[in-house]
Write a protein that holds these residues in place. Structure first.
Motif, PDB file in Angstrom:
ATOM      1  N   MET A   1      -6.671 -10.842 -11.178  1.00 53.69           N
ATOM      2  CA  MET A   1      -5.762  -9.712 -11.003  1.00 53.69           C
ATOM      3  C   MET A   1      -5.844  -8.760 -12.195  1.00 53.69           C
ATOM      4  SD  MET A   1      -2.194 -11.266  -9.579  1.00 53.69           S
ATOM      5  CE  MET A   1      -2.080 -12.195  -8.049  1.00 53.69           C
ATOM      6  N   PRO A   2      -5.558  -7.480 -11.983  1.00 54.24           N
ATOM      7  CA  PRO A   2      -5.412  -6.571 -13.123  1.00 54.24           C
ATOM      8  C   PRO A   2      -4.283  -7.046 -14.033  1.00 54.24           C
ATOM      9  CG  PRO A   2      -5.547  -5.344 -11.063  1.00 54.24           C
ATOM     10  CD  PRO A   2      -5.398  -6.796 -10.694  1.00 54.24           C
ATOM     11  N   PRO A   3      -4.331  -6.684 -15.314  1.00 44.77           N
ATOM     12  CA  PRO A   3      -3.253  -7.080 -16.221  1.00 44.77           C
ATOM     13  C   PRO A   3      -1.890  -6.625 -15.699  1.00 44.77           C
ATOM     14  CG  PRO A   3      -5.065  -6.081 -17.434  1.00 44.77           C
ATOM     15  CD  PRO A   3      -5.362  -5.865 -15.983  1.00 44.77           C
TER      16      PRO A   3
ATOM     17  N   HIS B   1       0.802  -1.225   0.000  1.00 45.28           N
ATOM     18  CA  HIS B   1       0.000   0.000   0.000  1.00 45.28           C
ATOM     19  C   HIS B   1       0.836   1.276   0.000  1.00 45.28           C
ATOM     20  CE1 HIS B   1      -2.806  -3.103   0.642  1.00 45.28           C
ATOM     21  NE2 HIS B   1      -3.032  -2.948   1.934  1.00 45.28           N
ATOM     22  N   HIS B   2       2.142   1.118  -0.237  1.00 47.34           N
ATOM     23  CA  HIS B   2       3.026   2.261  -0.458  1.00 47.34           C
ATOM     24  C   HIS B   2       3.475   2.228  -1.916  1.00 47.34           C
ATOM     25  CE1 HIS B   2       4.393   2.726   4.039  1.00 47.34           C
ATOM     26  NE2 HIS B   2       3.078   2.726   3.894  1.00 47.34           N
ATOM     27  N   PHE B   3       3.589   3.395  -2.527  1.00 47.48           N
ATOM     28  CA  PHE B   3       3.967   3.485  -3.936  1.00 47.48           C
ATOM     29  C   PHE B   3       5.035   4.559  -4.098  1.00 47.48           C
ATOM     30  CE2 PHE B   3      -0.440   2.297  -3.433  1.00 47.48           C
ATOM     31  CZ  PHE B   3      -0.599   1.213  -4.291  1.00 47.48           C
ATOM     32  N   SER B   4       5.836   4.395  -5.136  1.00 42.81           N
ATOM     33  CA  SER B   4       6.713   5.495  -5.531  1.00 42.81           C
ATOM     34  C   SER B   4       6.140   6.118  -6.801  1.00 42.81           C
ATOM     35  CB  SER B   4       8.142   5.002  -5.774  1.00 42.81           C
ATOM     36  OG  SER B   4       8.200   4.150  -6.896  1.00 42.81           O
TER      37      SER B   4
ATOM     38  N   LEU C   1      -6.591   9.697 -13.823  1.00 43.79           N
ATOM     39  CA  LEU C   1      -5.933   9.732 -15.134  1.00 43.79           C
ATOM     40  C   LEU C   1      -6.827   9.227 -16.261  1.00 43.79           C
ATOM     41  CD1 LEU C   1      -2.320   8.653 -14.106  1.00 43.79           C
ATOM     42  CD2 LEU C   1      -3.177  10.947 -14.618  1.00 43.79           C
ATOM     43  N   GLY C   2      -8.018   8.736 -15.945  1.00 44.61           N
ATOM     44  CA  GLY C   2      -8.981   8.369 -16.976  1.00 44.61           C
ATOM     45  C   GLY C   2      -8.635   7.119 -17.753  1.00 44.61           C
ATOM     46  N   ILE C   3      -7.936   6.192 -17.110  1.00 42.61           N
ATOM     47  CA  ILE C   3      -7.568   4.929 -17.768  1.00 42.61           C
ATOM     48  C   ILE C   3      -8.478   3.826 -17.242  1.00 42.61           C
ATOM     49  CG2 ILE C   3      -5.756   3.193 -18.049  1.00 42.61           C
ATOM     50  CD1 ILE C   3      -3.729   5.513 -17.832  1.00 42.61           C
ATOM     51  N   SER C   4      -9.395   3.365 -18.077  1.00 39.44           N
ATOM     52  CA  SER C   4     -10.336   2.323 -17.674  1.00 39.44           C
ATOM     53  C   SER C   4      -9.922   0.941 -18.164  1.00 39.44           C
ATOM     54  CB  SER C   4     -11.744   2.651 -18.191  1.00 39.44           C
ATOM     55  OG  SER C   4     -12.223   3.848 -17.622  1.00 39.44           O
ATOM     56  N   ASP C   5      -9.346   0.876 -19.346  1.00 39.75           N
ATOM     57  CA  ASP C   5      -8.951  -0.401 -19.950  1.00 39.75           C
ATOM     58  C   ASP C   5      -7.439  -0.561 -19.842  1.00 39.75           C
ATOM     59  OD1 ASP C   5      -8.470  -2.633 -21.446  1.00 39.75           O
ATOM     60  OD2 ASP C   5      -9.577  -1.975 -23.215  1.00 39.75           O
ATOM     61  N   MET C   6      -6.992  -1.243 -18.796  1.00 37.07           N
ATOM     62  CA  MET C   6      -5.548  -1.364 -18.563  1.00 37.07           C
ATOM     63  C   MET C   6      -4.865  -2.301 -19.548  1.00 37.07           C
ATOM     64  SD  MET C   6      -4.826  -1.137 -14.514  1.00 37.07           S
ATOM     65  CE  MET C   6      -5.726  -2.601 -14.046  1.00 37.07           C
ATOM     66  N   ARG C   7      -5.644  -3.094 -20.254  1.00 40.96           N
ATOM     67  CA  ARG C   7      -5.041  -4.009 -21.220  1.00 40.96           C
ATOM     68  C   ARG C   7      -4.776  -3.335 -22.566  1.00 40.96           C
ATOM     69  NH1 ARG C   7      -4.786  -9.351 -20.758  1.00 40.96           N
ATOM     70  NH2 ARG C   7      -6.396  -9.367 -19.143  1.00 40.96           N
TER      71      ARG C   7
ATOM     72  N   THR D   1      -1.806  -3.386  -7.218  1.00 36.12           N
ATOM     73  CA  THR D   1      -2.115  -3.014  -8.599  1.00 36.12           C
ATOM     74  C   THR D   1      -3.570  -2.575  -8.738  1.00 36.12           C
ATOM     75  OG1 THR D   1      -2.478  -5.366  -9.080  1.00 36.12           O
ATOM     76  CG2 THR D   1      -0.338  -4.435  -9.687  1.00 36.12           C
ATOM     77  N   GLN D   2      -4.457  -3.197  -7.970  1.00 33.30           N
ATOM     78  CA  GLN D   2      -5.864  -2.800  -7.977  1.00 33.30           C
ATOM     79  C   GLN D   2      -6.050  -1.460  -7.276  1.00 33.30           C
ATOM     80  OE1 GLN D   2      -8.264  -3.933  -9.612  1.00 33.30           O
ATOM     81  NE2 GLN D   2     -10.217  -3.579  -8.585  1.00 33.30           N
ATOM     82  N   ILE D   3      -5.344  -1.251  -6.174  1.00 32.71           N
ATOM     83  CA  ILE D   3      -5.429   0.026  -5.460  1.00 32.71           C
ATOM     84  C   ILE D   3      -4.982   1.172  -6.357  1.00 32.71           C
ATOM     85  CG2 ILE D   3      -4.419   1.372  -3.567  1.00 32.71           C
ATOM     86  CD1 ILE D   3      -4.342  -1.242  -1.934  1.00 32.71           C
ATOM     87  N   LEU D   4      -3.872   0.980  -7.062  1.00 28.08           N
ATOM     88  CA  LEU D   4      -3.385   2.021  -7.969  1.00 28.08           C
ATOM     89  C   LEU D   4      -4.412   2.317  -9.059  1.00 28.08           C
ATOM     90  CD1 LEU D   4      -0.738   3.711  -8.399  1.00 28.08           C
ATOM     91  CD2 LEU D   4      -0.137   2.047 -10.150  1.00 28.08           C
TER      92      LEU D   4
END
Length: 408
Positions: free
Chosen positions: A388-390, A289-292, A332-338, A320-323
């Motif tokens: 999981m997210p891609p 739950h920490h990110f750079s 950032l408006g990104i819905s389709d990560m694939r 990856t889901q939290i991000l």
């Protein structure tokens, strides 16, 4: 209970295995592929890229038929041989960083896949499943195992360790500086013990190879009503204990800030994260739950404000889901990560310098670093039948094609 059985592998002769073994076709640059095809007549790349000798880029059924022809030529020229007895294959890989992987190449059950004994954590694309199923149907073999992992088992570890005291059938180092070893087990008593130990395991997990396993299931269903041999009911796998699975993170890069200024973007982030400016010093997160974040020449640490984020299942707790839920989608408006062309990935074996260089070059506007997914998180996702997210995991070991081949 897992059904893991021995099989009669088709394998390169000992003197040619180092020349035959290849990485996955897509991992080579065009220059690397051409060099190997031009100067190594034994490379497995000649089989999977059969049109090269005619200077043609073949696709579909035309390519599949020529793949089978090249494969048969390798057998006719005695580059490949088939074992006379069903066998398990102890396979050891030591990568360039010194990480060691010890496992067993075997045939895993389609029935176990369908009954959820073999568990999945990634989604598959139906089109790719069908394409690879048609490929397998035409060529009649599979040359790259699905990577499965199982709970550490003292009996299996002892068998692997004792087998490795003998001279290996193969021992070779690749130009990628990984060293590979293979031992053949065909003693009936040992085969029974290995199968018996796996039958006591309730769950196996796919670490890598979701599309390959799904395609094998489709192929099995197509032939289930025909009187074909039992081999269609299994697929080749490399099984390693959970403690030896190495999981790297996939970092994220985004081309723009969705129309926002840097200041407006940081204010949006502040609602969900405690933000600290780390300056030009490389900052890598060390906790869940920490990110750079790298933005405009500076690194930032992002600490999730847990009071503002609801975790109700294993997927919600995945970084990856939290991000995705807190930044990529809402800000950032990104819905389709694939498929979104604004988003790209850099796996954790490429360090944060990769993110920094790509942002500094202007190719991307911002980059995010994560910590790797743990084996427990992977299992929890699979056990809860979640996806999981891609690009959530980059998993080692990475296997070579053409070392053991499973014929249908």
């Amino acid at each position: 209970m897992a059904s893991i059985i021995p099989f009669k592998a088709v394998r390169p002769t000992r003197d040619k295995v180092s020349l035959v073994a290849s990485r996955s076709y897509q991992t080579y640059t065009q220059a690397e592929r051409e060099a190997r095809l031009d100067y190594n007549p034994f490379s497995f790349l000649h089989i999977v890229n059969p049109g090269y000798k005619y200077d043609l880029e073949l696709k579909g059924e035309d390519r599949y038929k020529l793949v089978k022809n090249r494969y048969l030529e390798f057998k006719e020229d005695a580059i490949f041989m088939q074992d006379n007895l069903p066998s398990f294959y102890v396979y050891k890989i030591v990568n360039r960083e010194g990480n060691e992987f010890n496992g067993i190449v075997a045939a895993a059950s389609i029935d176990d896949y369908e009954k959820d004994v073999i568990k999945k954590h990634e989604d598959t694309i139906e089109y790719r499943e069908v394409v690879f199923k048609e490929y397998l149907k035409t060529v009649g073999f599979n040359a790259e195992p699905v990577l499965l992992t199982y709970p550490d088992n003292d009996k299996l570890s002892s068998i692997i360790s004792d087998t490795q005291k003998e001279r290996p059938e193969y021992e070779f180092t690749t130009t990628y500086r990984d060293t590979h070893y293979l031992w053949v087990i065909n003693d009936a008593e040992k085969l029974e013990v290995i199968s018996s130990e796996f039958s006591k395991i309730n769950r196996l997990y796919i670490a890598d190879g979701h599309h390959r396993s799904a395609s094998s299931v489709l192929l099995s269903k197509e032939f289930e009503e025909q009187s074909l041999n039992n081999s269609y009911n299994y697929f080749m796998s490399y099984l390693i204990p959970e403690s030896e699975l190495l999981i790297h993170e996939f970092n994220r890069l985004v081309k723009d800030l969705n129309g926002m200024s840097k200041e407006a973007f940081l204010i949006k982030l502040d609602a969900m994260f405690r933000i600290e400016n780390r300056g030009a010093i490389l900052y890598k997160p060390s906790k869940k739950h920490h990110f750079s974040m790298y933005l405009d020449g500076e690194f930032y640490s992002l600490y999730l404000r847990k009071a503002n984020y609801n975790i109700s299942n294993a997927l919600d707790a995945l970084d990856t889901q939290i991000l995705y839920k807190t930044i990529l989608q809402p800000i950032l408006g990104i819905s389709d990560m694939r498929n979104d062309k604004r988003l790209d990935y850099s796996h954790g074996k490429s360090d944060l310098v990769t993110i920094k260089s790509k942002v500094d070059s202007g190719e991307f506007k911002v980059g995010f670093g994560l910590v790797p997914v743990s084996i427990d998180e992977l299992k929890s996702i699979a056990d809860e039948h979640l996806i999981m997210p891609p690009k959530s995991t980059f998993i080692e070991p990475k296997l070579r094609s053409g070392v053991t081949i499973y014929e249908f």
